[in-house]
Design a protein around this motif. Structure first.
Motif: not given
Lengths: 79, 431
Positions: B181-194, B289-300
């Motif tokens: 669901l999320c374009e920010f995902a840096c790895y496949d969380t679903l696969q690794i969790c499984h 510092v990877r706070c994600m604020h800018c990416i969250n505000k301007m995801p496109k």
């Protein structure tokens, strides 16, 4: 992975202790002066064979024989 | 007159009420019984309300915990609960909780949910909690003798459901929705969790450690599963190199967004600059510092860098023995394709160490505090790194001064509806 082996005598020693009280693996290994992984393997095998069982305090899990657990539960029910 | 006058007051408040939901379940249970369905615990939902009412009157709990509750071969996943009011509410004398391992990212089909609920309606009280704080599906209330058949029925479903973790074992791993669901995902969380869940089935079902151990997987530093605050092993997606910038999209944002005020000035390290004339931004990635604020505000316009992977933080926990601990960086970066193998290797080393010298009910984080990060790094074979800091150089959590606080629209609306803030009296003084 190295296969864990044990003797029938070790298994018997563990079983005897499990019939005396509720144990955590670590304590059981300490008391029997045995390697924890070996004790773990023996207890798991005993569970598979139905000779040992889990008992939970709600947050922590212990091991004992079904006979001991039954007796313990009876005492607990009586308060 | 109602049997539960105290409980009946609860749904009058502004919040969703468990009383209302249990009453609904009681009605559904009565209906199912009237229809001739095979219901093993009739009247249990209503009896539960009765027991809670008595507890409110007596001002004490009537639940007892513990006992021999499990399914064959499993030592965890079922939490034994008994009522001490057997004569008054026999329907809930046994009221054990079953934790069911949820799918990665909590994705269900309605078919899967319906099947699971049919099983639970038959073998239990029908009451559920979606989800518990670890993430499991919580089935509340069944008898010891129904645990095994209920479990077997769950295993026969399509897809089958397994029991989750409890006690001193590996708790059910959980993951954010990740790349699904999320374009920010840096790895496949679903696969690794499984994969981690499948790899460590023994650790999940057979409790044998000093205390619990949790894995949580977040695909990016937004950390939607709050891994860094709650997981002994938090795996948080991150990237190396430069944040990807689409300057055309920045120009589009500039049409309606005050980039200087909403993005640039809020960068915690001042790593962003904005050219208002050209409508372009620049990022000093060495200070990000990877706070994600800018990416969250301007995801496109902004995306995480191309070289993606995860940071492993270790030792977080919510309060119990020593209070809350936020995870420490244990491994700053693992490339996404090496994540599973590296995690397995690290986890096994940690468990060996912790199981050897950990005290009863001591979490990994507490053990690290007791023995020091140096020893821990030796255990996992990592060199000390500047990123393994106890306190960040810039506080990533936001604290506000009183005058900066603006009342939210939600609070305003609630006040309009007549909601009053609770205040508490302590020795005559309002606090």
């Amino acid at each position: 992975m190295v296969e864990i082996t044990y003797t029938e005598e070790d298994k018997q020693k563990v079983l005897e202790k499990l019939d005396q009280k509720l144990w955590k693996i670590k304590d059981l290994a300490k008391v029997l002066r045995m390697n924890k992984k070996v004790v773990q393997k023996i207890v798991m095998d005993l569970i598979e064979e139905g000779k040992a069982a889990y008992w939970s305090s709600g947050s922590t899990t212990y091991y004992a024989t079904p006979r001991y657990i039954e007796e313990y539960e009876k005492r607990r029910a009586e308060g | 007159m109602s049997e539960t006058p105290l409980l009946d007051q609860i749904p009058d408040g502004p919040w969703p009420s468990f009383v209302k939901e249990i009453k609904k379940t009681a009605e559904l249970q009565d209906k199912a019984v009237a229809e001739g369905k095979d219901i093993k615990m009739p009247g249990s939902a209503r009896a539960l309300l009765k027991q809670i009412e008595i507890s409110y009157k007596d001002k004490k709990t009537h639940w007892k915990h513990g006992g021999i509750v499990s399914v064959v071969g499993y030592g965890g996943g079922v939490i034994g609960r008994y009522s001490d009011l057997e004569d008054i509410v026999p329907e809930v004398h046994h009221f054990h909780t079953i934790r069911v391992n949820m799918p990665s990212g909590w994705f269900y089909s309605t078919k899967a949910l319906r099947q699971l609920m049919d099983v639970w309606e038959k073998w239990g009280s029908g009451i559920t909690n979606f989800h518990g704080s670890t993430g499991d599906i919580i089935l509340l209330g069944t008898k010891s003798e129904y645990l095994q058949p209920c479990f077997e029925d769950m295993m026969k479903l399509d897809p089958p459901f397994d029991i989750g973790g409890s006690g001193s074992d590996l708790r059910t791993p959980s993951a954010c929705m990740g790349p699904a669901l999320c374009e920010f995902a840096c790895y496949d969380t679903l696969q690794i969790c499984h994969d981690i869940t499948m790899e460590f089935q023994n650790e999940l079902h057979r409790p044998m450690w000093p205390y619990k151990f949790k894995f949580k997987f977040s695909g990016c530093p937004n950390d939607c599963v709050a891994a860094k605050a709650r997981a002994d092993c938090a795996v948080i997606g991150t990237w190396k190199g430069e944040i990807q910038i689409d300057q055309d999209a920045v120009k589009e944002y500039a049409e309606w967004m005050d980039i200087e005020e909403e993005v640039v000035k809020l960068c915690p390290t001042g790593a962003i600059s904005y050219d208002a004339e050209k409508k372009e931004i620049k990022i000093d990635n060495s200070n990000c510092v990877r706070c994600m604020h800018c990416i969250n505000k301007m995801p496109k316009a902004l995306k995480p860098g191309k070289e993606r992977g995860a940071t492993v933080l270790i030792g977080a926990k919510a309060p119990f023995v020593e209070g809350a601990i936020i995870g420490w960086v244990a491994v700053p970066f693992i490339p996404a394709d090496e994540l599973f193998d590296t995690l397995c290797e690290i986890a096994e080393k940690i468990w060996e160490w912790w199981d050897d010298i950990g005290k009863f009910r001591e979490r990994v984080g507490e053990l690290i505090w007791r023995r020091g990060i140096g020893e821990f790094l030796n255990v996992i074979g990592q060199e000390a790194d500047v990123r393994m800091i106890k306190h960040p150089r810039t506080n990533p959590f936001m604290f506000f001064k009183e005058e900066e606080l603006v009342e939210s629209e939600v609070v305003k609306k609630l006040k309009e509806r007549g909601m009053k803030w609770r205040s508490f009296e302590y020795e005559g003084e309002e606090i």
